[in-house]
Scaffold this motif. Sequence first.
Motif, PDB file in Angstrom:
ATOM      1  N   MET A   1       4.244  18.376 -10.091  1.00  0.00           N
ATOM      2  CA  MET A   1       4.912  17.432  -9.230  1.00  0.00           C
ATOM      3  C   MET A   1       4.375  16.051  -9.556  1.00  0.00           C
ATOM      4  N   LYS A   2       5.162  15.059  -9.322  1.00  0.00           N
ATOM      5  CA  LYS A   2       4.751  13.679  -9.566  1.00  0.00           C
ATOM      6  C   LYS A   2       4.452  13.010  -8.230  1.00  0.00           C
ATOM      7  N   LEU A   3       3.232  12.461  -8.127  1.00  0.00           N
ATOM      8  CA  LEU A   3       2.807  11.776  -6.910  1.00  0.00           C
ATOM      9  C   LEU A   3       2.974  10.269  -7.081  1.00  0.00           C
ATOM     10  N   TYR A   4       3.136   9.573  -5.969  1.00  0.00           N
ATOM     11  CA  TYR A   4       3.310   8.121  -5.941  1.00  0.00           C
ATOM     12  C   TYR A   4       2.385   7.531  -4.890  1.00  0.00           C
ATOM     13  N   ARG A   5       1.718   6.439  -5.242  1.00  0.00           N
ATOM     14  CA  ARG A   5       0.884   5.698  -4.281  1.00  0.00           C
ATOM     15  C   ARG A   5       1.160   4.216  -4.455  1.00  0.00           C
ATOM     16  N   LEU A   6       1.061   3.477  -3.373  1.00  0.00           N
ATOM     17  CA  LEU A   6       1.119   2.022  -3.427  1.00  0.00           C
ATOM     18  C   LEU A   6      -0.237   1.511  -2.962  1.00  0.00           C
ATOM     19  N   LEU A   7      -0.988   0.953  -3.894  1.00  0.00           N
ATOM     20  CA  LEU A   7      -2.314   0.417  -3.594  1.00  0.00           C
ATOM     21  C   LEU A   7      -2.168  -1.027  -3.145  1.00  0.00           C
ATOM     22  N   THR A   8      -2.815  -1.394  -2.046  1.00  0.00           N
ATOM     23  CA  THR A   8      -2.743  -2.767  -1.541  1.00  0.00           C
ATOM     24  C   THR A   8      -4.129  -3.236  -1.150  1.00  0.00           C
ATOM     25  N   GLU A   9      -4.305  -4.538  -1.166  1.00  0.00           N
ATOM     26  CA  GLU A   9      -5.611  -5.111  -0.819  1.00  0.00           C
ATOM     27  C   GLU A   9      -5.460  -6.628  -0.805  1.00  0.00           C
ATOM     28  N   ASP A  10      -6.370  -7.295  -0.122  1.00  0.00           N
ATOM     29  CA  ASP A  10      -6.436  -8.753  -0.231  1.00  0.00           C
ATOM     30  C   ASP A  10      -6.713  -9.117  -1.685  1.00  0.00           C
ATOM     31  N   ASP A  11      -6.360 -10.323  -2.080  1.00  0.00           N
ATOM     32  CA  ASP A  11      -6.546 -10.775  -3.451  1.00  0.00           C
ATOM     33  C   ASP A  11      -8.026 -11.093  -3.711  1.00  0.00           C
ATOM     34  N   THR A  12      -8.803 -10.024  -3.898  1.00  0.00           N
ATOM     35  CA  THR A  12     -10.224 -10.129  -4.222  1.00  0.00           C
ATOM     36  C   THR A  12     -10.507  -9.124  -5.332  1.00  0.00           C
ATOM     37  N   SER A  13     -11.731  -9.085  -5.786  1.00  0.00           N
ATOM     38  CA  SER A  13     -12.096  -8.102  -6.810  1.00  0.00           C
ATOM     39  C   SER A  13     -11.949  -6.679  -6.282  1.00  0.00           C
ATOM     40  N   ALA A  14     -11.968  -6.504  -4.970  1.00  0.00           N
ATOM     41  CA  ALA A  14     -11.804  -5.172  -4.383  1.00  0.00           C
ATOM     42  C   ALA A  14     -10.477  -4.546  -4.810  1.00  0.00           C
ATOM     43  N   PHE A  15      -9.423  -5.357  -4.924  1.00  0.00           N
ATOM     44  CA  PHE A  15      -8.130  -4.835  -5.365  1.00  0.00           C
ATOM     45  C   PHE A  15      -8.233  -4.320  -6.797  1.00  0.00           C
ATOM     46  N   CYS A  16      -8.838  -5.099  -7.672  1.00  0.00           N
ATOM     47  CA  CYS A  16      -8.997  -4.679  -9.072  1.00  0.00           C
ATOM     48  C   CYS A  16      -9.821  -3.403  -9.166  1.00  0.00           C
ATOM     49  N   HIS A  17     -10.869  -3.294  -8.358  1.00  0.00           N
ATOM     50  CA  HIS A  17     -11.687  -2.086  -8.359  1.00  0.00           C
ATOM     51  C   HIS A  17     -10.890  -0.883  -7.850  1.00  0.00           C
ATOM     52  N   LYS A  18     -10.052  -1.091  -6.845  1.00  0.00           N
ATOM     53  CA  LYS A  18      -9.227  -0.005  -6.306  1.00  0.00           C
ATOM     54  C   LYS A  18      -8.270   0.523  -7.370  1.00  0.00           C
ATOM     55  N   VAL A  19      -7.615  -0.392  -8.089  1.00  0.00           N
ATOM     56  CA  VAL A  19      -6.689   0.018  -9.154  1.00  0.00           C
ATOM     57  C   VAL A  19      -7.464   0.676 -10.293  1.00  0.00           C
ATOM     58  N   SER A  20      -8.603   0.102 -10.683  1.00  0.00           N
ATOM     59  CA  SER A  20      -9.410   0.671 -11.767  1.00  0.00           C
ATOM     60  C   SER A  20      -9.879   2.080 -11.428  1.00  0.00           C
ATOM     61  N   LEU A  21     -10.281   2.316 -10.181  1.00  0.00           N
ATOM     62  CA  LEU A  21     -10.701   3.650  -9.759  1.00  0.00           C
ATOM     63  C   LEU A  21      -9.541   4.637  -9.883  1.00  0.00           C
ATOM     64  N   ALA A  22      -8.357   4.241  -9.439  1.00  0.00           N
ATOM     65  CA  ALA A  22      -7.182   5.115  -9.545  1.00  0.00           C
ATOM     66  C   ALA A  22      -6.897   5.441 -11.016  1.00  0.00           C
ATOM     67  N   LEU A  23      -6.964   4.442 -11.883  1.00  0.00           N
ATOM     68  CA  LEU A  23      -6.722   4.676 -13.308  1.00  0.00           C
ATOM     69  C   LEU A  23      -7.765   5.629 -13.887  1.00  0.00           C
ATOM     70  N   SER A  24      -9.004   5.501 -13.462  1.00  0.00           N
ATOM     71  CA  SER A  24     -10.064   6.379 -13.969  1.00  0.00           C
ATOM     72  C   SER A  24      -9.872   7.821 -13.507  1.00  0.00           C
ATOM     73  N   LYS A  25      -9.094   8.024 -12.440  1.00  0.00           N
ATOM     74  CA  LYS A  25      -8.800   9.371 -11.932  1.00  0.00           C
ATOM     75  C   LYS A  25      -7.490   9.922 -12.482  1.00  0.00           C
ATOM     76  N   GLY A  26      -6.898   9.222 -13.468  1.00  0.00           N
ATOM     77  CA  GLY A  26      -5.701   9.734 -14.118  1.00  0.00           C
ATOM     78  C   GLY A  26      -4.383   9.195 -13.603  1.00  0.00           C
TER      79      GLY A  26
END
Length: 67
Positions: A1-26
């Motif tokens: 099955m294909k999953l979908y998520r929408l990652l959101t965050e204030d425009d800080t490095s926290a957003f980049c880290h959130k996206v990077s973590l998701a990418l590192s998990k596939g």
Amino acid sequence: MKLYRLLTEDDTSAFCHKVSLALSKGWELYGDPSYAFDATKGVMRCAQAVTKVVPGDYHPDLKLGDQ
């Protein structure tokens, strides 16, 4: 099955880290990121959609962040 998520965050490095973590998990980027002003908080917000193919069937109690 294909999953979908929408990652959101204030425009800080926290957003980049959130996206990077998701990418590192596939998770894979889906479409372009979005950027908008949150007038209530007075800050810019970012959003990025990501998808991931996993085995099994979808159910609404699935914790997407654990995938």
